[in-house]
Design a protein around this motif. Structure first.
Motif, PDB file in Angstrom:
ATOM      1  N   VAL B 254       0.770  -1.160  -0.002  1.00  0.00           N
ATOM      2  CA  VAL B 254       0.158  -0.050   0.034  1.00  0.00           C
ATOM      3  C   VAL B 254       0.982   1.198   0.072  1.00  0.00           C
ATOM      4  CG1 VAL B 254      -1.501   1.218   1.570  1.00  0.00           C
ATOM      5  CG2 VAL B 254      -2.146  -0.926   0.858  1.00  0.00           C
ATOM      6  N   SER B 255       2.124   0.981   0.397  1.00  0.00           N
ATOM      7  CA  SER B 255       2.948   2.333   0.430  1.00  0.00           C
ATOM      8  C   SER B 255       3.355   2.937  -0.785  1.00  0.00           C
ATOM      9  CB  SER B 255       4.145   1.859   1.099  1.00  0.00           C
ATOM     10  OG  SER B 255       5.217   1.274   0.406  1.00  0.00           O
ATOM     11  N   THR B 256       4.052   3.851  -1.026  1.00  0.00           N
ATOM     12  CA  THR B 256       4.579   4.314  -2.183  1.00  0.00           C
ATOM     13  C   THR B 256       6.019   3.929  -2.803  1.00  0.00           C
ATOM     14  OG1 THR B 256       4.224   6.477  -0.814  1.00  0.00           O
ATOM     15  CG2 THR B 256       3.674   6.575  -3.228  1.00  0.00           C
ATOM     16  N   LEU B 257       6.687   3.212  -1.650  1.00  0.00           N
ATOM     17  CA  LEU B 257       7.964   2.838  -1.907  1.00  0.00           C
ATOM     18  C   LEU B 257       8.342   2.225  -3.113  1.00  0.00           C
ATOM     19  CD1 LEU B 257      10.064   4.163   0.066  1.00  0.00           C
ATOM     20  CD2 LEU B 257      10.316   2.025   1.030  1.00  0.00           C
ATOM     21  N   PRO B 258       9.278   2.494  -3.748  1.00  0.00           N
ATOM     22  CA  PRO B 258       9.652   1.326  -5.087  1.00  0.00           C
ATOM     23  C   PRO B 258      10.223   0.126  -4.294  1.00  0.00           C
ATOM     24  CG  PRO B 258      11.343   3.329  -4.774  1.00  0.00           C
ATOM     25  CD  PRO B 258      10.016   3.556  -3.945  1.00  0.00           C
ATOM     26  N   GLY B 259       9.854  -0.751  -4.808  1.00  0.00           N
ATOM     27  CA  GLY B 259      10.258  -2.148  -4.225  1.00  0.00           C
ATOM     28  C   GLY B 259       9.206  -2.731  -3.195  1.00  0.00           C
ATOM     29  N   TRP B 260       8.270  -1.782  -2.663  1.00  0.00           N
ATOM     30  CA  TRP B 260       7.172  -2.049  -1.918  1.00  0.00           C
ATOM     31  C   TRP B 260       5.870  -2.006  -2.497  1.00  0.00           C
ATOM     32  CZ3 TRP B 260       7.416   0.223   3.751  1.00  0.00           C
ATOM     33  CH2 TRP B 260       8.729  -0.265   4.235  1.00  0.00           C
ATOM     34  N   HIS B 261       5.805  -1.221  -3.397  1.00  0.00           N
ATOM     35  CA  HIS B 261       4.394  -0.795  -4.045  1.00  0.00           C
ATOM     36  C   HIS B 261       4.333  -1.675  -5.223  1.00  0.00           C
ATOM     37  CE1 HIS B 261       1.413   1.904  -5.279  1.00  0.00           C
ATOM     38  NE2 HIS B 261       1.522   1.719  -6.612  1.00  0.00           N
ATOM     39  N   ASP B 262       3.765  -2.862  -4.918  1.00  0.00           N
ATOM     40  CA  ASP B 262       3.796  -3.866  -6.027  1.00  0.00           C
ATOM     41  C   ASP B 262       2.444  -4.686  -5.603  1.00  0.00           C
ATOM     42  OD1 ASP B 262       4.888  -5.509  -7.695  1.00  0.00           O
ATOM     43  OD2 ASP B 262       6.774  -5.533  -6.548  1.00  0.00           O
ATOM     44  N   THR B 263       1.679  -4.875  -7.018  1.00  0.00           N
ATOM     45  CA  THR B 263       0.405  -5.476  -6.587  1.00  0.00           C
ATOM     46  C   THR B 263       0.726  -6.834  -6.485  1.00  0.00           C
ATOM     47  OG1 THR B 263       0.327  -5.380  -9.017  1.00  0.00           O
ATOM     48  CG2 THR B 263      -0.913  -3.852  -7.811  1.00  0.00           C
ATOM     49  N   ILE B 264       1.692  -7.542  -6.873  1.00  0.00           N
ATOM     50  CA  ILE B 264       1.889  -9.208  -6.701  1.00  0.00           C
ATOM     51  C   ILE B 264       2.206  -9.603  -5.402  1.00  0.00           C
ATOM     52  CG2 ILE B 264       2.547  -9.430  -9.262  1.00  0.00           C
ATOM     53  CD1 ILE B 264       5.393 -10.117  -7.865  1.00  0.00           C
ATOM     54  N   ILE B 398      12.418  -5.338   2.886  1.00  0.00           N
ATOM     55  CA  ILE B 398      12.237  -4.090   3.829  1.00  0.00           C
ATOM     56  C   ILE B 398      13.491  -3.301   3.583  1.00  0.00           C
ATOM     57  CG2 ILE B 398      12.027  -3.483   6.127  1.00  0.00           C
ATOM     58  CD1 ILE B 398      10.677  -5.916   6.447  1.00  0.00           C
ATOM     59  N   CYS B 399      14.548  -3.773   3.758  1.00  0.00           N
ATOM     60  CA  CYS B 399      15.649  -2.833   3.865  1.00  0.00           C
ATOM     61  C   CYS B 399      16.272  -2.127   2.667  1.00  0.00           C
ATOM     62  CB  CYS B 399      17.077  -3.332   4.689  1.00  0.00           C
ATOM     63  SG  CYS B 399      16.348  -4.027   6.305  1.00  0.00           S
ATOM     64  N   THR B 400      16.448  -3.054   1.774  1.00  0.00           N
ATOM     65  CA  THR B 400      16.996  -2.637   0.284  1.00  0.00           C
ATOM     66  C   THR B 400      15.801  -1.232  -0.216  1.00  0.00           C
ATOM     67  OG1 THR B 400      15.752  -3.937  -0.883  1.00  0.00           O
ATOM     68  CG2 THR B 400      17.800  -4.632  -0.401  1.00  0.00           C
ATOM     69  N   SER B 401      14.536  -1.568  -0.263  1.00  0.00           N
ATOM     70  CA  SER B 401      13.586  -0.712  -0.495  1.00  0.00           C
ATOM     71  C   SER B 401      13.620   0.726   0.041  1.00  0.00           C
ATOM     72  CB  SER B 401      12.205  -1.156  -0.510  1.00  0.00           C
ATOM     73  OG  SER B 401      12.165  -2.588  -1.004  1.00  0.00           O
ATOM     74  N   LEU B 402      13.924   0.554   1.214  1.00  0.00           N
ATOM     75  CA  LEU B 402      14.050   1.852   2.150  1.00  0.00           C
ATOM     76  C   LEU B 402      15.302   2.579   2.028  1.00  0.00           C
ATOM     77  CD1 LEU B 402      12.457   0.772   5.473  1.00  0.00           C
ATOM     78  CD2 LEU B 402      11.719   2.692   4.024  1.00  0.00           C
ATOM     79  N   ALA B 403      16.576   1.665   1.544  1.00  0.00           N
ATOM     80  CA  ALA B 403      17.909   2.210   1.859  1.00  0.00           C
ATOM     81  C   ALA B 403      18.057   3.340   0.647  1.00  0.00           C
ATOM     82  CB  ALA B 403      18.903   1.318   1.803  1.00  0.00           C
ATOM     83  N   GLN B 404      17.351   2.979  -0.458  1.00  0.00           N
ATOM     84  CA  GLN B 404      17.693   3.861  -1.522  1.00  0.00           C
ATOM     85  C   GLN B 404      16.503   4.162  -2.303  1.00  0.00           C
ATOM     86  OE1 GLN B 404      21.105   2.750  -3.692  1.00  0.00           O
ATOM     87  NE2 GLN B 404      22.209   2.503  -1.925  1.00  0.00           N
ATOM     88  N   ASP B 405      15.788   5.220  -1.806  1.00  0.00           N
ATOM     89  CA  ASP B 405      14.568   5.563  -2.310  1.00  0.00           C
ATOM     90  C   ASP B 405      14.588   6.577  -3.329  1.00  0.00           C
ATOM     91  OD1 ASP B 405      14.734   7.218  -0.548  1.00  0.00           O
ATOM     92  OD2 ASP B 405      12.529   7.122   0.252  1.00  0.00           O
ATOM     93  N   PHE B 406      13.662   7.481  -3.198  1.00  0.00           N
ATOM     94  CA  PHE B 406      13.595   8.643  -4.229  1.00  0.00           C
ATOM     95  C   PHE B 406      14.796   9.687  -4.313  1.00  0.00           C
ATOM     96  CE2 PHE B 406       9.368   7.044  -3.273  1.00  0.00           C
ATOM     97  CZ  PHE B 406       8.883   6.796  -4.445  1.00  0.00           C
ATOM     98  N   LEU B 407      14.774  10.357  -3.161  1.00  0.00           N
ATOM     99  CA  LEU B 407      15.931  11.436  -3.211  1.00  0.00           C
ATOM    100  C   LEU B 407      17.275  10.640  -2.806  1.00  0.00           C
ATOM    101  CD1 LEU B 407      14.142  14.329  -1.548  1.00  0.00           C
ATOM    102  CD2 LEU B 407      13.979  13.549  -3.864  1.00  0.00           C
ATOM    103  N   PRO B 408      18.337  10.790  -3.454  1.00  0.00           N
ATOM    104  CA  PRO B 408      19.491  10.151  -3.388  1.00  0.00           C
ATOM    105  C   PRO B 408      20.080  10.868  -2.227  1.00  0.00           C
ATOM    106  CG  PRO B 408      19.421  10.582  -5.607  1.00  0.00           C
ATOM    107  CD  PRO B 408      18.284  11.209  -5.059  1.00  0.00           C
TER     108      PRO B 408
END
Lengths: 177, 472, 1140
Positions: B254-264, B398-408
């Motif tokens: 449900v979140s917006t995070l790349p790596g999390w936001h995934d319908t599968i 969990i960690c990789t998606s959070l580690a490097q998200d939108f703003l470098p």
């Protein structure tokens, strides 16, 4: 349904122990054909055909579960609507105060929870189960490896019944009462 | 083809199968074997395992106390990575739990006869895994003492919770799951507790079992309602178990995070949960059957069937991994691409990504070989590797998606501290402590169901499979 | 008519006989019955007896116990007229953090300063304030301040003294020493303060020497050579459309940097001129990236020793090659510049000839509206004099003298320290010619290189007294250390530029047993000679009440009283304190400049109210141009033998010292706010370091965190390496201002002290141009930065373009996105969004104007009680800044473009954080604000995960208690926070630090999220005010703390519903929202950065750079923003590419 609880203080009856569940079922059928009523059986595992042989109708459990599920789900949905959409609507992320899709997971879980709890307690109520510290069965083998048949005799035809039971395969016959 | 014919064919097929249990097993023998750990004295292995588990639990408790005293800063969380090992552990344990419900409910509905040998311990595993899982969100929140605010309890300010938040869904789903599993487990156990009650000679133990056996008499009416309720429970638990991990997956999806936001995520998480859950069951049972001499009940056939489930779910999980990368490519979302491909498999977290692939996709492939499926050593090792892999899968998500998200500028790198590790190990301590207590005090195999199967090799017993085939 | 009747009950009204009976008894309830009736089981004592017993018991109880202290809360027995509890009062004052003399408004609550802001009436800073000014509150409430006079005994003793002893002792030694006494101070300006110094020195025959941490005597010396007077000119940056620096860093470490930044911002704004968009142009020639370099449109990497050559080459191109200006053909000029044709210099320095000529031509195009600035520490090579001469010459050639530079009228007095004077003083000390040394506001033991041997010379001085804030390096070598007051505790004045008078007002009583420096001088002087510093006081204050005056004296004959008023008291002399002295001086000297009618009292009131008195209207214009003395250029020996071909051998680098924009000269180093606000260039916190270019580091196999030993003529130090893009390949730099040994528990031992590396040549200090060998002595030093990664990775976060492209296309660089925001929801009324009637707060941030100075960051810390967490926590990613400046590099790694992006909570309309919060701790209000309810937060941190800007901060520990947390902790204390945050460190609870907390803002507890609130407390205050006045909040009626302090006005805040508001007007074709396509609908618009330079070839390409072109550094180590691209080889290093 306390017929198997020791000490048995009811009317005169007879307890027959079988070692084969098929014999138990057959014995019940035979006894019922001969006009015995008030029979009860106890087994270490659910024996197929037993309830039919004893003439029980279908269980009312499904109705409990269904009702509970829909009640729980409805209450869950209504509560969400009331709490987030009615009593204190708050602007959260610019979204509508209430929306059905977002409420579905909780509605579903509420239904399940209600159904599970009600079904659980329904079994307790149906079997009059409650915790006691000193419970004893008429024969402790009933939950282990014996299939028990309880025949109320009313003190009549005791010997005939005993003979009949032995004929039907009972390994042991006890007089009760 | 008429229904009767089909049933007949299935029954014939089942008769051709070799019997699941030894032919000379008697009801008395079953009771004796299965209640032996309860009525007898535990052996040295049990004590050793128990003491180790309690020691780990004690260590975990000490660490938790320390953390509650000083704050979450002790664990490795940092600015972009606000969820770390605690949530990983949460998802991991919830996933482990799923196998139990799956075995007891879904296999029941599918009339899988072989479940009878393992469903009790698998359900116990579910309960204890959910206990472990439930702890982590509590430890994870900043103000643990106020975590009850997540429950919509009546209060004079009319302040309710945000029913839109997946975390609230979690609260409902996990607590419903824990409650339902516990009730299901306990209800299924009552006849066996009654058996123990009636076998028990020691007065105190007899009293205690008497309390928990709830005046169970085993009458025809008792069984009649019991069986009906058992089936209903199975019917409730099946969608529940699928919903729980789906809901857990929405914490991410449900979140917006790349790596999390995934319908599968929902089916992918459920498959992963079954995978890890079965692996855990295999790990535990391969020890349990040895330790308590239950080889007659938990046979190699059982283990092999579970290994087939592991193989199947591992392939689903592998498919999901591929699909994630594919969707990142197809979706042309540079943030997704960065996470799914660059970070997980080529960059910072490549070690974890490839570890996951190795453990969850490659290692289980050995189960294509029947020899491996039936080798206790192989399955033990593979199941442990699979669980390590599944822990790291969640860690990676969990960690990789959070580690490097939108703003470098936000990017970071998660480094667990000794506290992260200690609490994870402590949770295993809790799990095994509970499990060993369970193995000591509760019949680990559903005696009544085994007896039913023994007496009716081809299903005439409604409480257990009527017509079955021993394949998955 | 019946009598009015009173009744108590209905029975009474109806004349019930029982009532009649009861009426006769004393108590209706018959207490006797209770006490006497045995049948009732009552007490068997009489009522009166009971009372007696009770009284006795009470007496016993009272006698047996000691008296309880009675505390009375007396809320202002006589409430001061202007103070209301809960209502802020602003006092105008002057910043005392450095000598720049910026005007302050000190916000006080209940008698304590809680925030400082710039004074909008003050011409120097014009309402803004730099980071150091914003952090000054921490210096006021610094618990490590010297609290009482101490006898130090040259480090041998430590005993408290009382002020009487101090006065007597100083008076004695000064009287005895006479002319052999010296008063050594930092820069002091202000009419009363300078007057006091001269009065004091005249009384004892003391000589005054001024020496600062960093001295501008090279600049002043250059001015003297060029124009005949050693002044520091005043620069009008707001008139400079082109700025060219040679090593100087006016924005980061300029003498009056806030003034420069304000002016720079004026020119930097994109505006329309002659129908075309225009903005200023900044060209930096510098060895390493400075804060000005960060903001440069074009940077050229030049070694420190080559700066002269480059400056002269530009002069050569203009004067010799193009024969421009009156100097063309002037005697000697051509010959002096002969060696510096652009071609020759291009060969020597590597700066392309075309570029040099282009810059020269552009300067000529901007003649009279440009500034050429040289100096700074990187320019302080052996040829510093020549560099200043060249810069002055260029300014003269371009006609900037008198147009953007004022060296004749309102010159700067902000830097008066002279190293030459100091060196002479040390010589005299060495020779035993100084008996008494009084030091105030300067710290030679910290700043002077060991070669000068200040400490040795100090041994020959009989008596040394240090007056200062801390028991610092110098104070520990003194005989006595005497506390001085912080500027917010004492009276004072300032004259930062000639003719601009500024007042320093106390806003709080002295916190400790301190006394202001000026009062100490007065007191000592009067102790030595009681006739000094007395003021006549003629009459006692008149009686308040007439009757009081008329009342007869006790026992006296009434006739005497009737005889008339008491005889007029004789004039008496009363002690003068500095406040009196200040008023007297202003009355005598300054009041006369006041053209307006009114008494002095009126004038004084207005000065105190405004904080500044700026009577000279001509100050708006620069003074008349001075005549450049060409001999300044021709007589320099350096020009004869240019050093431009200085070779840097292999395994050697050229060292240049620089000044930290955050810590400045290092004088106020016990300040966690400043250490925690990251360096504007490197983004490193809590350390200084050797900046080395990534390519050079790769060449010499150096890694970030390697420790090098740097030795310059005997002085050695060890410092860690930081890989910094934009550093010349042969250069490394190190910031001064760190490495204090004795300043307090926060600043002690942070970084290394680079001052000792300076080399004294004659009368000047050399800070740059040392060729030092690379000697690696260690590795693994943890340099910590809150910025995770410095490259954009092809993400369109920073929109930028070049002026040329922007003129052609107003949407240049900003073409993407901007589609209508979508909503998947339909409300019942057909609308898609929640309505925000009334106000809707928003912000616009001009990326072109943001210079990355961190003033907003520190202002936010001070305003919102944001804790300081320390190096260790920042290394673990727990920085707490509510607003941060993201700094991104783009373009070639060796000399990249830099973009600053202030990043704070975007107050999204569709905020991701809100929908995932389970407990509704973050929700929207009716004014579009994204609220954070700390009380409700349980700390699930999902909000932070779902925030695409990651601007939320979590309290991992009870940071508010542990402030500011120690810098370095070892691996053991890493896991034992009670030790890491130990008792030795200060926390908010420690007196007096807690006074700095803003009472309007909640202090957050452990376990809750926090974030920028758009200064919601200020919005609320504005609402109260608006309700009180019955008018809506006007545009600009709410200023956020960051906006208020921003020197370049890059931040505009206001009501987005009002189409005429500044925040709406600021939005134009340049505006965009970060990550717009995620439809979070942020309330903050950014304005595209427009670089005034030719586009690079890669910028002309339409295609965005491929993803991960700059990647490489996926070690992703948060705290050590690594610069691995150069090392990993993923990025092809391009040859130095300087485009003008």
């Amino acid at each position: 349904m306390s017929s198997f609880v020791a000490p048995y203080k009811g009317k005169p009856a007879m307890l027959a122990l079988f070692i084969d569940p098929h014999q138990l079922v057959d014995a019940i059928v035979a006894l019922r054909e001969q006009g015995y009523r008030g029979l009860d059986a106890a087994t270490p595992f659910p024996v197929h055909g037993l309830s039919e042989a004893l003439g029980m109708g279908p269980s009312w459990m499904p109705r409990v579960t269904k009702t509970a599920f829909f009640t729980g789900a409805t209450l869950g949905l209504a509560f969400q609507l009331w709490a987030n959409g009615w009593t204190w609507p708050i602007n959260v992320a610019g979204k509508p105060f209430f929306s059905v899709p977002a409420s579905m997971p909780i509605t579903f879980e509420c239904g399940i929870l209600c159904a599970a709890i009600c079904t659980f307690y329904a079994v307790f109520i149906a079997g009059r189960l409650y915790p006691v510290t000193n419970f004893e069965l008429l024969d402790s083998r009933i939950t282990n490896d014996r299939f028990a048949l309880f025949v109320p005799t009313g003190g009549q035809n005791v010997e005939a019944t005993e003979r009949l039971l032995q004929k039907l395969g009972a390994q042991e016959v006890q007089q009760l009462g | 083809m008429s229904r009767d014919n089909t049933l007949q064919q299935q029954a014939d097929a089942a008769r051709r199968e070799p019997p699941m249990y030894r032919a000379d097993l008697t009801l008395t023998q079953v009771t004796r074997d299965i209640s032996a750990p309860i009525t007898g004295e535990p052996n040295g292995w049990w004590w050793a395992g128990f003491l180790i588990s309690v020691a780990l639990l004690g260590m975990g408790s000490a660490i938790v106390t320390y953390q509650l005293n000083y704050g979450l800063g002790l664990i490795g969380l940092m600015h972009p990575i606000m969820w770390g090992t605690y949530i990983t552990n949460f998802v991991f344990w919830v996933g482990i739990g799923h196998a139990g419900t799956l075995i007891s409910a879904i296999l029941f509905l599918l009339r899988q006869r072989w479940r009878t040998a393992i469903n009790r311990s698998a359900e116990a595993m579910t309960i204890f895994a959910v206990c472990c899982a439930g702890l982590f969100p509590l430890l994870h929140v900043g103000r643990t003492l106020l975590a009850f605010w997540l429950i919509p309890y009546p209060n004079f300010r009319y302040l309710w919770v945000n029913f839109r938040s997946p975390l609230i869904w979690d609260v409902f789903a996990v607590s419903t799951y824990a409650t339902t599993s516990l009730l299901f487990w306990y209800q299924g156990m009552i006849p066996d507790l009654a058996t123990i009650r009636d076998q028990e000679k020691r007065p105190l133990a007899r009293k205690i079992y008497s309390i928990f056996a709830q005046r169970w008499k085993g009458t025809a009416a008792d069984w009649h309602h019991y069986e009906s309720a058992y089936g209903l429970f199975a019917a409730i638990a099946t969608p529940l178990v699928l919903s729980v991990h789906s809901v857990v997956s929405t914490d991410f999806a449900v979140s917006t995070l790349p790596g999390w936001h995934d319908t599968i995520f929902p089916p992918y998480f459920v498959a992963g949960a079954i995978f890890s859950g079965f692996a855990m069951v295999v790990t535990i049972l391969s020890i349990l059957r040895k330790a308590f001499h239950l080889e007659d009940y938990i046979t190699l056939d059982h283990m092999e069937l579970m290994n087939k489930v592991i193989l199947g779910t591992s392939m689903i999980v592998g498919y999901a991994y591929i699909l994630e990368v594919y969707m990142a490519w197809y979706g042309e979302n540079r943030y997704d691409w960065h996470i799914y491909v660059w970070i997980r498999f080529l960059g910072t977290y490549a070690w974890a990504g490839w570890l996951t692939i190795f453990c969850n996709v490659l290692t289980p492939l050995i189960f294509w070989f029947r020899k491996a499926r039936r080798s206790l050593v192989v399955m033990f090792i593979v199941s442990i590797i699979a669980n390590i892999g599944m822990w790291f899968e969640r860690y990676v998500i969990i960690c990789t998606s959070l580690a490097q998200d939108f703003l470098p500028s936000n990017w970071g790198y998660f480094r667990p501290t000794i506290f992260d590790i200690g609490v994870l190990v402590g949770s295993f301590g809790l799990f095994f402590t509970l499990f060993l207590l369970f193995a000591r005090f509760v019949p680990t195999i559903a005696m009544s169901e085994i007896k039913a199967v023994l007496h009716h090799p081809v299903g005439e017993i409604s409480g257990s499979p009527t017509l079955e085939e021993s394949h998955v | 008519m019946s009598e009015k009747r009173f009744w108590t009950t209905l029975e009474d009204l109806h004349n019930d006989p029982k009532v009649e009976q009861l009426r006769g008894e004393e108590f209706a309830g018959k207490p006797e019955e209770f006490f006497n009736a045995q049948s009732n089981g009552g007490l068997q004592v009489g009522r009166r007896e009971f009372m007696k017993w009770s009284a006795g018991a009470m007496a016993l109880v009272s006698a047996a116990c000691s008296r309880k202290r009675v505390d009375h809360l007396v809320p202002y027995a006589q409430q001061p007229e202007e103070i209301l509890p809960g209502v802020e009062v602003f006092y105008a004052s002057t910043c005392s953090e450095c000598a720049a003399g910026c005007g302050l408004l000190v916000r006080t609550r209940e008698g304590r300063p809680v925030k400082v802001e710039g004074n909008p009436l003050h011409p120097v800073n014009q309402g803004t304030l730099c980071a150091r000014g914003q952090a000054s509150l921490m210096n006021l409430y610094d618990p490590d301040r010297l609290r009482t006079p101490m006898r130090i005994g040259r480090g041998q003793q430590s005993a408290q003294l009382d002020w009487g002893t101090v006065d007597k002792e100083l008076a004695n030694v000064l009287r005895t020493a006479g002319k052999r006494s010296v008063l050594l101070t930092g820069t002091i300006h202000g009419p009363a303060r300078t007057q006091l110094l001269s009065d004091f020195t005249a009384q004892f025959g003391t000589r005054q020497v001024t020496y600062d941490y960093l001295n501008a005597d090279a600049l002043a010396g250059g001015q003297q050579q060029a124009y005949g007077a050693a002044v520091v000119p005043r620069y009008y940056f707001d008139r400079a459309e082109m700025l060219v620096t040679f090593g100087a860093d006016p924005l980061g470490s300029g003498i009056s940097r806030q003034e420069y930044a304000v002016g720079f911002g004026v020119q930097r704004k994109v505006r329309t001129e002659n129908g075309k968009a225009a903005t200023s142009r900044t060209v930096c020639f510098e060895p390493a990236m400075s804060m000005t370099g960060v903001n440069a449109d074009t940077r050229f990497l030049v070694r420190p020793t080559d700066l002269v050559d480059v400056a002269l080459a530009i002069a050569h191109h203009l004067v010799v090659a193009q024969k421009q200006s009156s100097f063309a053909g002037a005697a000697g000029v051509g010959a002096a510049l002969g060696n510096f044709s652009t071609q020759q210099v291009a060969q020597r320095t590597g700066v392309p000839q075309t570029q040099l000529e282009k810059v020269a031509n552009q300067l000529w195009d901007n003649r009279g509206k440009s500034i050429v600035l040289a100096g700074g520490l990187p320019g302080a090579t052996q040829d510093e004099a020549a560099l200043h001469a060249a810069a002055n010459f260029l300014n003269a050639v371009l006609g900037n003298e008198g147009a953007t530079i004022d060296g004749s009228r309102s010159v700067s007095q902000q830097a008066q320290g002279s190293l030459a004077d100091m060196l002479a003083l040390v010589q005299q000390m060495q020779g035993g010619q100084v008996d008494v040394l009084l030091i105030y506001g300067t710290n030679p033991a910290y700043t002077l290189p060991p070669a000068v041997n200040f400490q040795g010379a100090l041994k020959n001085v009989k008596y040394v007294a240090v007056i200062g804030d801390h028991l610092d390096e110098t104070a520990r070598l003194a005989d006595v250390a005497i506390p001085a007051l912080h500027g917010m505790e004492s009276w004072g004045d300032a004259e930062p530029q000639k003719g601009l008078y500024s007042i320093v007002q106390p806003t709080i009583l002295p916190l400790f047993n301190g006394r202001s420096f000026e009062d100490t001088l007065i007191s000592v002087a009067r102790t030595a000679d009681p006739t000094k510093f007395q003021m006549p006081q003629v009459t006692p204050p008149p009686p308040v009440f007439a009757s009081e005056a008329a009342a007869p004296a006790a026992g006296g004959p009434p006739a005497a009283a009737g005889a008339g008023a008491a005889p007029a008291p004789k004039p008496t002399l009363v002690d003068m304190d500095f406040h009196d002295y200040l008023i007297q001086v202003w009355k005598t000297n300054i009041y006369a400049k006041n053209n307006l009618a009114g008494t002095f009292e009126d004038f004084w009131t207005s000065v105190l109210r405004d904080g500044v008195f700026d009577p000279d209207a001509t100050r708006l214009q620069p003074g008349p141009a001075r005549k450049f003395n060409a001999a300044a250029l021709t007589s320099l020996p350096a020009l004869k033998a240019p050093r431009g071909n200085t070779q840097v051998p292999a395994n050697h680098l050229m060292l240049a010292l620089t000044v930290s924009p955050m810590m400045g000269d290092g004088s106020r180093n016990n300040n966690g706010f400043l250490f925690e606000a990251s360096d504007p260039v490197s983004k490193v916190v809590w350390d200084n370091f050797l900046s080395i270019s990534p390519a050079t580091a790769a060449k010499y196999k150096l890694e970030q965190g390697d420790i090098l030993e740097v030795a310059v003529n005997g002085a050695t130090l060890q410092a860690p390496v930081w890989l910094q893009p934009g550093v010349h390949a042969e250069v490394m730099t190190l910031q001064v201002g760190y490495g204090r040994q004795h300043v307090g528990s926060v600043g002690d031992g942070v970084g290394v002290n680079a001052y000792p590396l300076a080399q004294v040549n004659g009368n000047t200090a050399q800070y740059a141009g040392f060729v030092v060998p690379i000697k690696k002595v260690g590795s693994g030093f943890r340099l910590v930065s809150p910025q995770g990664n410095s490259y954009l990775h092809g993400r369109h976060i920073i929109h930028d373009t070049t002026l040329e492209q922007f003129q052609a296309n107003p949407r240049a660089g900003n073409e993407e996105g901007h589609e209508q925001p979508l909503s998947i929801w339909d409300n019942a009324d057909g609308s898609h969004e929640h309505p925000y009637p009334g106000y809707r707060w928003g912000m616009t941030i001009d990326l072109n104007a943001c210079i990355g100075c961190n003033a907003c960051v520190v202002a936010c810390h001070a305003e919102n009680n944001v804790p300081v967490v320390g190096k260790n926590q920042i290394e673990r990613g727990r920085e707490m800044d509510w607003i941060r400046i993201d700094r991104y590099y783009s373009g070639p790694v060796d000399n990249p473009d830099v973009s600053n992006q202030p990043m704070l909570c975007q107050q999204c309309g569709h905020a991701g954080c809100e929908s995932v919060c389970p407990v509704l701790a973050t929700v929207h209000n009716d004014e579009g604000l994204n609220l954070q309810v700390y009380n409700r937060c349980v700390g699930t941190r999902f909000c932070s995960n779902n925030c695409i800007y990651k601007v939320r901060r979590f309290n991992f520990y009870q940071y508010s208690d542990y402030y500011p947390y120690s810098k370095y902790t070892d691996s053991f204390t890493r896991f034992t926070p009670h030790m890491a945050y130990g008792d030795t460190d200060h926390n908010w609870r420690e007196s007096p630090l807690e006074l700095a907390l803003n009472p309007d803002v909640t202090v957050r507890s452990r376990g809750v999220m926090e974030k920028c609130s758009f200064c919601v407390q200020r919005i609320t205050a504005a609402h109260y005010k608006s309700q009180e006045l019955g008018v809506p909040i006007p545009d600009g009626g709410v200023k956020t703390a960051c906006q208020q302090t921003c020197p370049t006005r890059a931040i505009v805040f206001g009501n987005m519903n009002d189409p005429n508001s500044a925040v709406r007007r600021a939005r134009d074709t340049r505006s965009y929202r970060v990550l717009e396509d995620y439809n979070f609908q942020p309330s903050i618009d950014y304005l595209t950065r427009v670089r005034n330079r030719a586009p690079r070839p890669d910028e002309l390409r339409e295609k965005p750079r491929p993803e991960h072109a700059e990647q490489g550094e996926n070690k992703g180590i948060h705290a050590q923003a690594s610069l691995a691209p150069a090392q990993s080889g993923l990025v092809q290093l391009r040859p130095m590419e300087n485009k003008a």
